[in-house]
Design an enzyme around this catalytic site. Structure first.
Site, PDB file in Angstrom:
ATOM      1  N   GLU A   1      -5.898   7.052  -1.634  1.00 45.00           N
ATOM      2  CA  GLU A   1      -6.018   5.974  -0.654  1.00 45.00           C
ATOM      3  C   GLU A   1      -6.630   4.720  -1.267  1.00 45.00           C
ATOM      4  OE1 GLU A   1      -4.399   5.968   1.779  1.00 45.00           O
ATOM      5  OE2 GLU A   1      -4.095   8.016   2.414  1.00 45.00           O
TER       6      GLU A   1
ATOM      7  N   HIS B   1       0.834  -1.207   0.000  1.00 45.31           N
ATOM      8  CA  HIS B   1       0.000   0.000   0.000  1.00 45.31           C
ATOM      9  C   HIS B   1       0.870   1.258   0.000  1.00 45.31           C
ATOM     10  CE1 HIS B   1      -3.629   2.344   1.608  1.00 45.31           C
ATOM     11  NE2 HIS B   1      -2.620   3.200   1.697  1.00 45.31           N
ATOM     12  N   GLU B   2       1.814   1.293   0.918  1.00 45.69           N
ATOM     13  CA  GLU B   2       2.626   2.503   1.052  1.00 45.69           C
ATOM     14  C   GLU B   2       3.555   2.700  -0.141  1.00 45.69           C
ATOM     15  OE1 GLU B   2       3.520   6.046   2.554  1.00 45.69           O
ATOM     16  OE2 GLU B   2       1.928   4.657   3.062  1.00 45.69           O
TER      17      GLU B   2
ATOM     18  N   HIS C   1       1.948   4.688  -2.697  1.00 45.55           N
ATOM     19  CA  HIS C   1       1.985   6.138  -2.489  1.00 45.55           C
ATOM     20  C   HIS C   1       3.286   6.736  -3.018  1.00 45.55           C
ATOM     21  CE1 HIS C   1      -1.778   6.616  -0.595  1.00 45.55           C
ATOM     22  NE2 HIS C   1      -1.485   5.917   0.483  1.00 45.55           N
TER      23      HIS C   1
END
EC number: 3.4.24.3
Length: 965
Positions: free
Chosen positions: A533, A501-502, A505
């Site tokens: 998100e 997930h990160e 980003h």
């Protein structure tokens, strides 16, 4: 007098904005589950959902750690209070417009029987809010009613006091940001709340006890934070702290009581510190000086509890923090320093309380403890990093760096690296771009910091200066991601799942969204919150050969009740504050990816083009599309019905297996036979545990059927190729990921893509040519030595054995880093040839410009990558004019020596300089100090490359002369 100061505006700006994966702490409280901007009611950056990984705002990314210590609120909130369902009222919700329509009696009756979060646009500035709060009579009615209810609340009925205080806090919050309500931002107006506060405090039920009583105590502290205090209100608060301390063992595990005393300490501290700054007074010139010893003494008791446990650590840290800040108001003005020094010696070295004490001595007492001893925060912080993050791993020629705790296994690091490759491959496929939007930013190197545990992660606040009430945090300004290892008991998510997930980003910031996080119109009003998100949750499901799949863990977050699920409109306009929107934003993007790829693609194209106007219009149109919403709801139901058929993607053990040697030439041959490509290029990359390769080329497909169908055909083709390769004898093909970018249609009406494969390299024994780095271009003066450098030259499979410099004037050198003198002015071509121990050579060329007289800077030189290279004993002229705010120079120090740097400010503009060593671009190695028109400093330089930033901090224009000796 204004309650908030200029420095408090900075404090507001460093509130962290959540941008990332869900962490694994206690559920966010009801107070936290509100629209994100509401959480900034205190300009101190502490009220945000603890379950979110934060992505900090511009100011926090820009300020140094030391500056953040001075202006930021580094107090620590207690653990969140579990959310309780609100009692359903006569009406589900109210708007400020509804409140405006009520007469005074209706208003106070309504506020008395609803929860504050039922006012949907509280803390939001609009015409209705402006009309409501500009009505001074109405404001006084609310304050008077608060006083009445404050004197009559009971242990079982808080009389709606929390709602009244939140309505008042909203007034002061909006006044701080909006000049139309500036009268409310005056302390003289905020003092009107003092009688109400005193009425609350004089009520015999004002104590810790029932949930209703604890709520009132909390509201008391919060209102002081946004309104004001005086001696009497602080003295009343001391009774609350004393009650807590006297019943410490009973209360320490009660989260509501912990929240209440935190709000008391933080609110009073914030108000008093704000007053000092606005009034420009010293502590001994204020009304509180020497008259609030009881309050401070109770905080000191907390600071010196001595025995630290996981349950009380947050409290001890806050005790030290507030004891330091408020100690100067004690009748013994050295009391704060005395207590903090005691705490520093009381708690284990390099523990959290120890660091808090050291920080406070540095920040508030000029780095000297009570005995006059120097406390070196930088040295201690370095020790802390060595203790908590002793391991470093590098990948991809140094472009990915892991810094980890000693209990984070090497196998875990390898798995995370390969997980990143799976996510990267699917991400680039979807966005169609793999070129950095702004090369030269800090994210050219991604640094990943992983602590051993959630407990040790709390030290990140002290070691790096970022909030830790999250599951991790990505700082785009520095290209660094902080998180921690976790156990199944601590999280339903694995570290790999959260890492995926990160990492998304990071990819978003580098390849999809222009500008740094929080800057520019596209980021305003949380336009991208739903997208970024949900996008990160979506790509966390990336696989090697099966595209992107829904994760079972994220599907579990969708409500089983269809009526409770988000609509497409609510999803597209979701903002921080509620945890649920992560799940629904994922579901919407998963639906678009699966069933409306053209729509998904257009959204990303508009974002990448920074087309705010058309993005807004397109999002608005999508939100009103009933067909989209209907199919979105059906897709979510399908996910829920089939939840057990899904899993959570994780890298296969094939990545970690031992693979037989195979030359990259043979790998390239087999791969290009499996997928024919034009202009194929093989590149080898070095990592700590293994080497990898990328194979790039252009694939030509069939006659185009439109971009969407061509994309699907290409994705299917690439997946088939990966499966075919995996069937071959060499097991290394099972590590290969692939993506395709730069869609176009050729003159034969066939679609084309540039394809990139990545996998393990096992070409042991094949000699590669050395890498040569000539570090040019260079500048110098006639008859003055010019330092040439070969730093960065290397041989990945051996060593360099010889260097040959050709200076372009008929002379040569075989030194590694020669100094050469030119006799005539001119521009010369310089060449460097290096040879490795197996006889292979590499050559690089650059230019040197030699002038007769003083040197002049060469633009652009605004960033380290553009820095003008200068030698020692050099004088160079420069200018800072118009939008040219910064000039960057670089020089090398071969061995330790004293260096004098002086800048002559020829026009007396606001300017200065700072110096960084290449090993630490976050902290200064030296900085200029004004001495008349000269800005100068002397320091002892260690070997290495230095970067000198000369910059102006006002709008003046001028020239300068820089001397480095």
């Amino acid at each position: 007098m204004n309650k908030k100061s200029k420095i408090n505006k900075v404090m507001l700006s460093i509130s962290t904005m959540a941008l990332s994966l869900g962490a694994l702490q206690a559920p966010a409280s009801a107070e936290e589950k509100v629209p994100y901007n509401v959480l900034k009611t205190k300009p101190v950056g502490i009220e945000k959902p603890v379950d979110e990984i934060g992505h900090v705002s511009k100011a926090e990314e820009t300020l140094s750690f030391q500056e953040r210590l001075k202006v930021g609120d580094f107090s620590q909130r207690p653990a969140s209070i579990p959310n309780k369902a609100a009692v359903k009222q006569v009406k589900e919700s109210y708007s400020m417009a509804d409140l405006n329509k009520m007469n005074d009696q209706e208003l106070v009756e309504t506020l008395g029987c609803i929860k504050w979060h039922q006012i949907t646009d509280l803390f939001q500035f609009n015409e209705d809010a402006k009309a409501f709060y500009k009505d001074k009579g109405k404001m006084q009615v609310i304050i008077d009613e608060l006083a009445h209810r404050g004197s009559t609340f009971t242990r079982d009925d808080s009389k709606g006091i929390q709602t009244f205080t939140e309505v008042l806090r909203s007034a002061f919050y909006l006044a701080f940001y909006n000049n139309e309500l500036s009268e409310l931002n005056e302390r003289s107006f905020q003092d009107k709340c003092l009688p109400a506060l005193k009425a609350i405090a004089k009520n015999p039920n004002f104590k810790l006890g029932t949930a209703e009583q604890d709520t009132v105590v909390s509201a008391y502290g919060k209102l002081i934070s946004n309104a004001s205090s005086d001696v009497e209100t602080v003295q009343y608060a001391s009774n609350i702290l004393k009650q807590y301390n006297d019943n410490f063992n009973t209360y320490v595990n009660d989260r509501m009581k912990g929240q209440a005393i935190y709000d008391i300490m933080q609110g009073i501290d914030y108000d008093i510190q704000s007053y000092l700054i606005e009034a420009r007074k010293e502590a001994n010139e204020t009304m509180w000086y020497g008259k609030v010893d009881g309050f401070i003494n109770e905080i000191n008791r907390i600071a010196l509890l001595n025995e630290v446990t996981p349950e009380n650590k947050w409290l001890v840290n806050n005790g030290i923090y507030f004891a330091s800040r408020l100690g100067k108001f004690h009748s013994n003005p050295n009391k704060g320093l005395e207590v903090v020094t005691q705490a520093m010696h009381m708690y284990p070295r390099l523990s959290e309380p120890y660091f808090v004490a050291v920080e406070q001595i540095t920040t508030n007492y000029n780095g000297k403890d009570y005995s006059g001893n120097t406390v070196d925060l930088e040295k201690i912080r370095k020790e802390g990093k060595e203790q908590y993050l002793p391991k470093t791993y590098t990948f991809d020629d140094g472009s990915i760096v892991f810094k980890t705790g000693d209990k984070v296994s090497e196998e875990k690091i390898k798995r995370l690296y390969w997980a990143a490759k799976e996510v990267k491959a699917q991400y680039h496929r979807v966005i169609g771009n793999d070129k950095a939007l702004e090369p030269g930013n800090a994210d050219d190197i991604l640094t990943i910091v992983i602590y051993n545990s959630p407990e040790e992660y709390q030290l990140n606040r002290q070691l790096y200066g970022y909030e830790t009430n999250n599951g991790g945090i990505y700082i785009e300004e520095t290209g660094t991601f902080f998180t921690y290892e976790r156990t199944p008991e601590q999280s339903i998510y694995s570290l790999e799942e959260l890492f995926r997930h990160e990492f998304t980003h990071y990819l978003q910031g580098r390849y999809e969204v222009p500008g740094l996080f929080g800057r520019g119109d596209m980021y305003q009003n949380e336009r991208l919150t739903w997208f970024q998100e949900g996008n990160a949750e979506f790509f966390a499901g990336s696989t090697r050969t099966n595209n992107v799949v829904p994760r079972k863990s994220i599907i579990s977050g969708l409500s089983s009740d269809p009526a409770s699920r988000y609509t497409a409109e609510r999803t597209l306009f979701a903002k921080y504050g509620s945890w649920d929107f992560y799940n629904y934003s994922f579901a919407l993007q998963s639906y678009l990816y699966t069933h409306q790829f053209e729509t998904f693609d257009k959204i990303q194209d508009l974002i990448r083009a920074n087309d705010v106007k058309n993005y807004d219009a397109y999002r608005e149109n999508l939100s009103k599309d009933p067909k989209l919403n209907k199919e979105y709801q059906e897709y979510m139901q399908q996910l829920i019905d089939n939840q057990d058929k899904y899993n959570v993607p994780a890298v296969a053990d094939d990545y970690l297996a031992e693979h037989a040697p195979k030359s990259l030439t043979a790998v390239e041959k087999e791969m290009t036979e499996t997928l024919p490509m034009k202009d194929a290029k093989m590149t080898k990359h070095s990592s700590q545990f293994f080497n990898t390769f990328t194979l790039e080329g252009t694939y030509t497909g069939s006659v185009t059927k439109g971009e969407s169908e061509d994309w699907n055909a290409m994705s299917k083709k690439v997946n088939e190729v990966l499966e075919q390769l995996a069937q071959k004898e060499w097991s290394g093909y099972k590590t290969v990921t692939a993506y395709f970018v730069n869609y176009r249609v050729n003159s034969s009406n066939e679609f084309e893509y540039d394809v990139v494969f990545h996998g393990i390299a096992k070409d042991d024994g094949e000699n590669k040519a050395p890498t040569v780095n000539i570090n040019g271009p260079y500048n110098g003066l006639v008859k003055e030595g010019i330092q040439f450098k070969s730093d960065g030259s290397k041989d990945e499979d051996g060593k360099i054995v010889s260097y040959l410099w050709d200076f372009g004037d008929g002379r040569t050198s075989t030194e590694v880093n020669p100094v050469h003198v030119y006799e005539r002015e001119g521009s010369y071509k310089v060449a460097l040839i290096v040879k490795d121990d197996k006889g292979k050579e590499s050559k690089s060329e650059t230019t040197v410009t030699v002038k007769d007289g003083s040197l002049t800077e060469s633009e652009p030189n605004n960033r380290p990558e553009e820095a003008n290279r200068i030698g020692l004993n050099t004088t160079i002229k420069g200018s800072l004019i118009g939008g040219d705010h910064t000039d960057v120079y670089t020089f090398n120090v071969a061995s330790a020596k004293d260096i004098d740097i002086s800048v002559l400010n020829e026009y007396g503009i606001g300017m200065t300089w700072v110096l960084h060593h290449e090993s630490d671009m976050q902290n200064y190695a030296a900085y200029g100090q004004a001495n008349g028109n000269h800005i100068e400093a002397n320091f002892n330089a260690k070997p290495g490359e230095y970067y000198l930033y000369v910059y102006k901090y006002d709008n003046g224009d001028g020239t300068y002369k820089l001397s480095v000796k």
